[in-house]
Design an enzyme around this catalytic site. Structure first.
Site, PDB file in Angstrom:
ATOM      1  CD  GLU A  18      -2.463  -0.594  -3.279  1.00 37.69           C
ATOM      2  OE1 GLU A  18      -2.607  -0.766  -2.049  1.00 37.69           O
ATOM      3  OE2 GLU A  18      -3.260  -1.000  -4.127  1.00 37.69           O
ATOM      4  N   GLY A  72       0.811  -1.219   0.000  1.00 34.42           N
ATOM      5  CA  GLY A  72       0.000   0.000   0.000  1.00 34.42           C
ATOM      6  C   GLY A  72       0.843   1.268   0.000  1.00 34.42           C
ATOM      7  NE  ARG A 127       4.086  -8.897   4.543  1.00 35.32           N
ATOM      8  CZ  ARG A 127       5.206  -9.260   5.148  1.00 35.32           C
ATOM      9  NH1 ARG A 127       5.274 -10.375   5.818  1.00 35.32           N
ATOM     10  NH2 ARG A 127       6.272  -8.490   5.092  1.00 35.32           N
ATOM     11  CD  GLU A 131       0.352  -5.724  -2.107  1.00 33.97           C
ATOM     12  OE1 GLU A 131       1.466  -5.991  -2.582  1.00 33.97           O
ATOM     13  OE2 GLU A 131      -0.029  -4.559  -1.873  1.00 33.97           O
TER      14      GLU A 131
HETATM   15  C1  1HE Z   1       3.914  -2.584  10.797  1.00 31.10           C
HETATM   16  C2  1HE Z   1       3.968  -2.707   9.392  1.00 31.10           C
HETATM   17  C3  1HE Z   1       2.742  -2.902   8.713  1.00 31.10           C
HETATM   18  C4  1HE Z   1       5.972  -2.438  10.122  1.00 31.10           C
HETATM   19  N1  1HE Z   1       1.612  -2.953   9.453  1.00 31.10           N
HETATM   20  N2  1HE Z   1       2.767  -2.632  11.472  1.00 31.10           N
HETATM   21  N3  1HE Z   1       3.297  -4.466   3.965  1.00 31.10           N
HETATM   22  C5  1HE Z   1       4.310  -5.327   4.170  1.00 31.10           C
HETATM   23  O1  1HE Z   1       4.225  -6.511   3.916  1.00 31.10           O
HETATM   24  C6  1HE Z   1       5.552  -4.748   4.804  1.00 31.10           C
HETATM   25  C7  1HE Z   1       5.625  -5.184   6.258  1.00 31.10           C
HETATM   26  N4  1HE Z   1       6.741  -4.552   6.954  1.00 31.10           N
HETATM   27  C8  1HE Z   1       8.021  -4.994   6.783  1.00 31.10           C
HETATM   28  O2  1HE Z   1       8.333  -5.874   6.004  1.00 31.10           O
HETATM   29  C9  1HE Z   1       9.063  -4.319   7.600  1.00 31.10           C
HETATM   30  O3  1HE Z   1       8.440  -3.728   8.752  1.00 31.10           O
HETATM   31  C10 1HE Z   1       9.829  -3.198   6.842  1.00 31.10           C
HETATM   32  C11 1HE Z   1      10.766  -3.868   5.818  1.00 31.10           C
HETATM   33  C12 1HE Z   1       8.891  -2.230   6.145  1.00 31.10           C
HETATM   34  C13 1HE Z   1      10.676  -2.381   7.867  1.00 31.10           C
HETATM   35  O4  1HE Z   1      11.491  -3.265   8.613  1.00 31.10           O
HETATM   36  P1  1HE Z   1      12.128  -2.718   9.982  1.00 31.10           P
HETATM   37  O5  1HE Z   1      13.092  -3.791  10.477  1.00 31.10           O
HETATM   38  O6  1HE Z   1      12.668  -1.339   9.788  1.00 31.10           O
HETATM   39  O7  1HE Z   1      10.923  -2.532  11.023  1.00 31.10           O
HETATM   40  P2  1HE Z   1      10.114  -3.688  11.836  1.00 31.10           P
HETATM   41  O8  1HE Z   1      10.912  -4.077  13.056  1.00 31.10           O
HETATM   42  O9  1HE Z   1       9.685  -4.781  10.950  1.00 31.10           O
HETATM   43  O10 1HE Z   1       8.796  -2.888  12.278  1.00 31.10           O
HETATM   44  C14 1HE Z   1       8.852  -1.832  13.215  1.00 31.10           C
HETATM   45  C15 1HE Z   1       7.454  -1.685  13.782  1.00 31.10           C
HETATM   46  O11 1HE Z   1       6.581  -1.306  12.736  1.00 31.10           O
HETATM   47  C16 1HE Z   1       6.913  -2.994  14.319  1.00 31.10           C
HETATM   48  O12 1HE Z   1       6.030  -2.670  15.374  1.00 31.10           O
HETATM   49  P3  1HE Z   1       6.431  -2.946  16.939  1.00 31.10           P
HETATM   50  O13 1HE Z   1       5.221  -2.503  17.692  1.00 31.10           O
HETATM   51  O14 1HE Z   1       6.748  -4.405  17.025  1.00 31.10           O
HETATM   52  O15 1HE Z   1       7.644  -2.069  17.174  1.00 31.10           O
HETATM   53  C17 1HE Z   1       6.121  -3.545  13.172  1.00 31.10           C
HETATM   54  O16 1HE Z   1       5.093  -4.421  13.555  1.00 31.10           O
HETATM   55  C18 1HE Z   1       5.541  -2.269  12.616  1.00 31.10           C
HETATM   56  N5  1HE Z   1       5.177  -2.421  11.206  1.00 31.10           N
HETATM   57  N6  1HE Z   1       5.253  -2.622   9.000  1.00 31.10           N
HETATM   58  C19 1HE Z   1       1.651  -2.821  10.792  1.00 31.10           C
HETATM   59  N7  1HE Z   1       2.664  -3.005   7.388  1.00 31.10           N
HETATM   60  C20 1HE Z   1      -5.203  -1.919   0.673  1.00 31.10           C
HETATM   61  S1  1HE Z   1      -4.362  -3.336   0.509  1.00 31.10           S
HETATM   62  C21 1HE Z   1      -2.687  -2.980   0.701  1.00 31.10           C
HETATM   63  C22 1HE Z   1      -1.912  -4.248   0.801  1.00 31.10           C
HETATM   64  C23 1HE Z   1      -0.548  -4.042   1.385  1.00 31.10           C
HETATM   65  O17 1HE Z   1      -0.142  -2.972   1.741  1.00 31.10           O
HETATM   66  S2  1HE Z   1       0.388  -5.465   1.508  1.00 31.10           S
HETATM   67  C24 1HE Z   1       1.931  -4.948   2.074  1.00 31.10           C
HETATM   68  C25 1HE Z   1       1.988  -4.847   3.556  1.00 31.10           C
END
Ligand code: 1HE
Length: 264
Positions: A119, A116, A142, A139
């Site tokens: 997007e 997103g 996931r 996506e």
């Molecule tokens: C999140 C999210 C999230 C991080 N939703 N909380 N998007 C993804 O599949 C990407 C998911 N995120 C990642 O792969 C990684 O977080 C990153 C590569 C972007 C960054 O990594 P990093 O090591 O810098 O951070 P982290 O340790 O993974 O995350 C830090 C915090 O952000 C952590 O929360 P905490 O409370 O444990 O500290 C994570 O949970 C949080 N966090 N990304 C919720 N996406 C309308 S449909 C759209 C469809 C999509 O967008 S699919 C793609 C989703």
């Protein structure tokens, strides 16, 4: 700044001359887009549309531009198909509000621009990447599908075949390759914010009506069959090319006081 700025919890807005700098400000969650964040973007860009800004730069706080859908919220909310369909429609409204706010919107990207987040970025008119920036559509991995307009906007940028590959394999693009495939128009060695501001200042020198025509007209015309597109193009050109600002600029060209269009 106009007084009626909506309450902001996930973004900050600053003014740099006539440029609005919008900062995504949820760095602790990598700027993941919750339902409330999307509502804030809807309200903010309705305000931007009414503002007198010449251009907008969107940047992010922290190491990641935007990690896409708030996956934790989505999981915890246990949404029904119909709930999520309505969520997607709000994403469409938010990103439409950005794309059609009437002003050039330039993204100063960094880190992950994924799912997103891509997007969101694909609703900007110009995207500038820095050396940390990368683009992906995770996506498939996931177990979900794009719901924020990627099937239209990302497919238009990179083509359907590339988008299918990105979604099936999680392929990551960065740097010159990201420019070559159309995910961004600039990849800079230094600060994407500096380059985005430079582009925004340049674009803001154009008459507002020309910028409105360019930033909305081309996208709308792209949805039309050719004959209708030619009609719409003529209509937009009729209005834009006879505006007072155009008359002045063409007189300056005729009088040899306007800059020429030169290579470099
Ligand atoms: C999140 C999210 C999230 C991080 N939703 N909380 N998007 C993804 O599949 C990407 C998911 N995120 C990642 O792969 C990684 O977080 C990153 C590569 C972007 C960054 O990594 P990093 O090591 O810098 O951070 P982290 O340790 O993974 O995350 C830090 C915090 O952000 C952590 O929360 P905490 O409370 O444990 O500290 C994570 O949970 C949080 N966090 N990304 C919720 N996406 C309308 S449909 C759209 C469809 C999509 O967008 S699919 C793609 C989703």
């Amino acid at each position: 700044m106009a007084d009626d700025l909506p309450p902001l919890h996930f973004t900050r807005v600053e003014r740099d001359g006539n440029i609005l700098v919008v900062t995504l400000d949820r760095a602790d969650k990598r700027n993941a887009l919750s339902a409330a964040f999307i509502e804030e973007l809807c309200a903010l860009f309705e305000w931007v549309r009414r503002s007198d800004a010449g251009a907008v730069v969107i940047r992010a706080e922290g190491s990641v531009f935007c990690a896409g859908l708030d996956l934790v919220e989505h999981h915890l909310e246990d949404r029904s198909a119909s709930d999520f369909m309505h969520i997607c429609r709000r994403w469409h409204a938010a990103f439409d509000a950005i794309q059609h706010c009437g002003k050039p919107v330039i993204g100063a990207l960094n880190g992950a621009v994924v799912g997103g987040g891509l997007e969101l970025a694909s609703s900007f008119h110009i995207r500038v990447a820095d050396p940390t920036t990368y683009f992906a559509l995770p996506e498939g991995q996931r177990g979900i599908f794009t719901g924020g307009g990627a099937t239209v906007r990302v497919a238009r940028l990179v083509g359907e075949a590339r988008m299918v590959d990105m979604m099936l394999t999680g392929r990551v693009y960065a740097g010159d390759e990201a420019v070559a495939v159309g995910l961004c128009q600039y990849s800079v060695a230094g600060s994407s914010l500096d380059k985005a501001l430079e582009i925004a200042r340049k674009a803001a020198e154009n008459p507002p009506l020309s910028n409105f025509a360019i930033t909305s007209g081309i996208a709308h015309i792209g949805n039309m069959p050719a004959n209708d597109a030619f009609f719409a193009e003529a209509f937009i050109a009729g209005v834009t090319n006879t505006q007072p600002a155009s008359v002045e600029r063409l007189a300056a060209f005729m009088n040899k006081t306007a800059p020429k269009t030169l290579k470099s």
